[in-house]
Design a protein around this motif. Structure first.
Motif, PDB file in Angstrom:
ATOM      1  N   GLU A  71     -15.761  83.260 -27.249  1.00 54.16           N
ATOM      2  CA  GLU A  71     -16.011  84.579 -26.665  1.00 54.16           C
ATOM      3  C   GLU A  71     -17.438  85.043 -26.947  1.00 54.16           C
ATOM      4  N   TYR A  72     -17.926  84.759 -28.128  1.00 53.96           N
ATOM      5  CA  TYR A  72     -19.317  85.090 -28.438  1.00 53.96           C
ATOM      6  C   TYR A  72     -20.258  84.260 -27.564  1.00 53.96           C
ATOM      7  N   LEU A  73     -20.015  82.974 -27.495  1.00 49.60           N
ATOM      8  CA  LEU A  73     -20.895  82.102 -26.725  1.00 49.60           C
ATOM      9  C   LEU A  73     -20.863  82.408 -25.231  1.00 49.60           C
ATOM     10  N   ASN A  74     -19.736  82.925 -24.748  1.00 47.64           N
ATOM     11  CA  ASN A  74     -19.610  83.286 -23.332  1.00 47.64           C
ATOM     12  C   ASN A  74     -20.158  84.681 -23.033  1.00 47.64           C
ATOM     13  N   GLY A  75     -20.638  85.383 -24.044  1.00 49.65           N
ATOM     14  CA  GLY A  75     -21.204  86.704 -23.848  1.00 49.65           C
ATOM     15  C   GLY A  75     -20.187  87.832 -23.865  1.00 49.65           C
ATOM     16  N   GLU A  76     -18.957  87.542 -24.252  1.00 48.53           N
ATOM     17  CA  GLU A  76     -17.910  88.565 -24.291  1.00 48.53           C
ATOM     18  C   GLU A  76     -17.964  89.401 -25.564  1.00 48.53           C
ATOM     19  N   THR A  77     -18.675  88.931 -26.574  1.00 51.00           N
ATOM     20  CA  THR A  77     -18.813  89.624 -27.850  1.00 51.00           C
ATOM     21  C   THR A  77     -20.293  89.705 -28.189  1.00 51.00           C
ATOM     22  N   GLU A  78     -20.737  90.871 -28.603  1.00 50.52           N
ATOM     23  CA  GLU A  78     -22.128  91.057 -29.021  1.00 50.52           C
ATOM     24  C   GLU A  78     -22.367  90.388 -30.373  1.00 50.52           C
ATOM     25  N   ARG A  79     -23.595  89.978 -30.593  1.00 46.36           N
ATOM     26  CA  ARG A  79     -23.947  89.326 -31.854  1.00 46.36           C
ATOM     27  C   ARG A  79     -23.601  90.204 -33.050  1.00 46.36           C
ATOM     28  N   TYR A  80     -23.878  91.472 -32.956  1.00 44.91           N
ATOM     29  CA  TYR A  80     -23.621  92.397 -34.058  1.00 44.91           C
ATOM     30  C   TYR A  80     -22.170  92.297 -34.524  1.00 44.91           C
ATOM     31  N   PHE A  81     -21.238  92.329 -33.586  1.00 41.60           N
ATOM     32  CA  PHE A  81     -19.818  92.260 -33.933  1.00 41.60           C
ATOM     33  C   PHE A  81     -19.431  90.865 -34.414  1.00 41.60           C
ATOM     34  N   PHE A  82     -20.006  89.847 -33.790  1.00 38.44           N
ATOM     35  CA  PHE A  82     -19.739  88.473 -34.217  1.00 38.44           C
ATOM     36  C   PHE A  82     -20.172  88.284 -35.669  1.00 38.44           C
ATOM     37  N   ASP A  83     -21.386  88.727 -35.984  1.00 39.40           N
ATOM     38  CA  ASP A  83     -21.900  88.595 -37.352  1.00 39.40           C
ATOM     39  C   ASP A  83     -21.029  89.348 -38.355  1.00 39.40           C
ATOM     40  N   MET A  84     -20.622  90.547 -37.981  1.00 35.42           N
ATOM     41  CA  MET A  84     -19.799  91.356 -38.901  1.00 35.42           C
ATOM     42  C   MET A  84     -18.414  90.757 -39.100  1.00 35.42           C
ATOM     43  N   ASP A  85     -17.835  90.207 -38.059  1.00 33.16           N
ATOM     44  CA  ASP A  85     -16.439  89.780 -38.103  1.00 33.16           C
ATOM     45  C   ASP A  85     -16.220  88.325 -38.478  1.00 33.16           C
TER      46      ASP A  85
ATOM     47  N   LYS B 139     -28.050  79.985 -29.758  1.00 27.97           N
ATOM     48  CA  LYS B 139     -28.351  78.556 -29.599  1.00 27.97           C
ATOM     49  C   LYS B 139     -27.848  77.765 -30.811  1.00 27.97           C
ATOM     50  N   LEU B 140     -28.083  78.294 -32.009  1.00 28.36           N
ATOM     51  CA  LEU B 140     -27.617  77.639 -33.241  1.00 28.36           C
ATOM     52  C   LEU B 140     -26.095  77.557 -33.268  1.00 28.36           C
ATOM     53  N   ILE B 141     -25.427  78.665 -32.995  1.00 28.60           N
ATOM     54  CA  ILE B 141     -23.966  78.673 -33.034  1.00 28.60           C
ATOM     55  C   ILE B 141     -23.402  77.751 -31.954  1.00 28.60           C
ATOM     56  N   ARG B 142     -24.001  77.744 -30.778  1.00 31.22           N
ATOM     57  CA  ARG B 142     -23.553  76.847 -29.706  1.00 31.22           C
ATOM     58  C   ARG B 142     -23.680  75.378 -30.129  1.00 31.22           C
ATOM     59  N   ARG B 143     -24.824  75.037 -30.725  1.00 29.61           N
ATOM     60  CA  ARG B 143     -25.044  73.653 -31.179  1.00 29.61           C
ATOM     61  C   ARG B 143     -24.014  73.258 -32.238  1.00 29.61           C
TER      62      ARG B 143
ATOM     63  N   GLU C 205     -29.793  83.889 -40.590  1.00 27.17           N
ATOM     64  CA  GLU C 205     -30.530  85.108 -40.942  1.00 27.17           C
ATOM     65  C   GLU C 205     -31.968  85.022 -40.435  1.00 27.17           C
ATOM     66  N   GLY C 206     -32.408  86.101 -39.819  1.00 26.70           N
ATOM     67  CA  GLY C 206     -33.778  86.175 -39.331  1.00 26.70           C
ATOM     68  C   GLY C 206     -33.992  85.594 -37.943  1.00 26.70           C
ATOM     69  N   LEU C 207     -32.954  85.029 -37.350  1.00 29.17           N
ATOM     70  CA  LEU C 207     -33.091  84.462 -36.011  1.00 29.17           C
ATOM     71  C   LEU C 207     -32.966  85.559 -34.955  1.00 29.17           C
ATOM     72  N   SER C 208     -33.656  85.375 -33.862  1.00 32.29           N
ATOM     73  CA  SER C 208     -33.484  86.280 -32.729  1.00 32.29           C
ATOM     74  C   SER C 208     -32.086  86.072 -32.151  1.00 32.29           C
ATOM     75  N   ASP C 209     -31.661  86.971 -31.290  1.00 23.79           N
ATOM     76  CA  ASP C 209     -30.336  86.831 -30.678  1.00 23.79           C
ATOM     77  C   ASP C 209     -30.209  85.510 -29.934  1.00 23.79           C
ATOM     78  N   GLY C 210     -31.238  85.135 -29.195  1.00 21.90           N
ATOM     79  CA  GLY C 210     -31.212  83.877 -28.446  1.00 21.90           C
ATOM     80  C   GLY C 210     -31.146  82.661 -29.358  1.00 21.90           C
ATOM     81  N   GLU C 211     -31.945  82.677 -30.411  1.00 24.45           N
ATOM     82  CA  GLU C 211     -31.942  81.569 -31.373  1.00 24.45           C
ATOM     83  C   GLU C 211     -30.603  81.482 -32.086  1.00 24.45           C
ATOM     84  N   HIS C 212     -30.040  82.626 -32.414  1.00 26.76           N
ATOM     85  CA  HIS C 212     -28.734  82.673 -33.080  1.00 26.76           C
ATOM     86  C   HIS C 212     -27.672  82.035 -32.204  1.00 26.76           C
TER      87      HIS C 212
END
Length: 93
Positions: free
Chosen positions: A16-30, A75-79, A66-73
């Protein structure tokens, strides 16, 4: 893919995060909260699978984000998610 509610929940949560259904902020917190909540059930179902998920998504993913932009984050999680899914599919976890 084997059926286990906790495994399915965590896989769906990441998808859901990778598909854009969840914002990074919520993904990071949860993420850590949900992993802690579901890890024991994942481990009872398949200890190697739980460890594999923790390694790829937590240790090599979230712990290094930590410290990654939203796009980099994303990309990392997708990889890391692709690596986890490949290892699972190939029977390494």
């Amino acid at each position: 893919m084997p059926k286990n509610k906790s495994v399915e929940f965590m896989v769906t949560f990441v998808q859901e995060y990778l598909n854009g259904e969840t914002e990074r902020y919520f993904f990071d917190m949860d993420f850590n909260h949900y992993l802690i909540k579901h890890y024991r059930a994942m481990e009872r179902y398949n200890a190697d699978l739980a460890e594999c998920f923790g390694f790829y998504l937590s240790e090599e993913g979230m712990d290094r984000s930590e410290g990654l932009s939203d796009g980099e984050h994303k990309k990392l999680i997708r990889r890391q998610f692709k690596k986890f899914m490949a290892a699972w599919r190939d029977g390494f976890c």
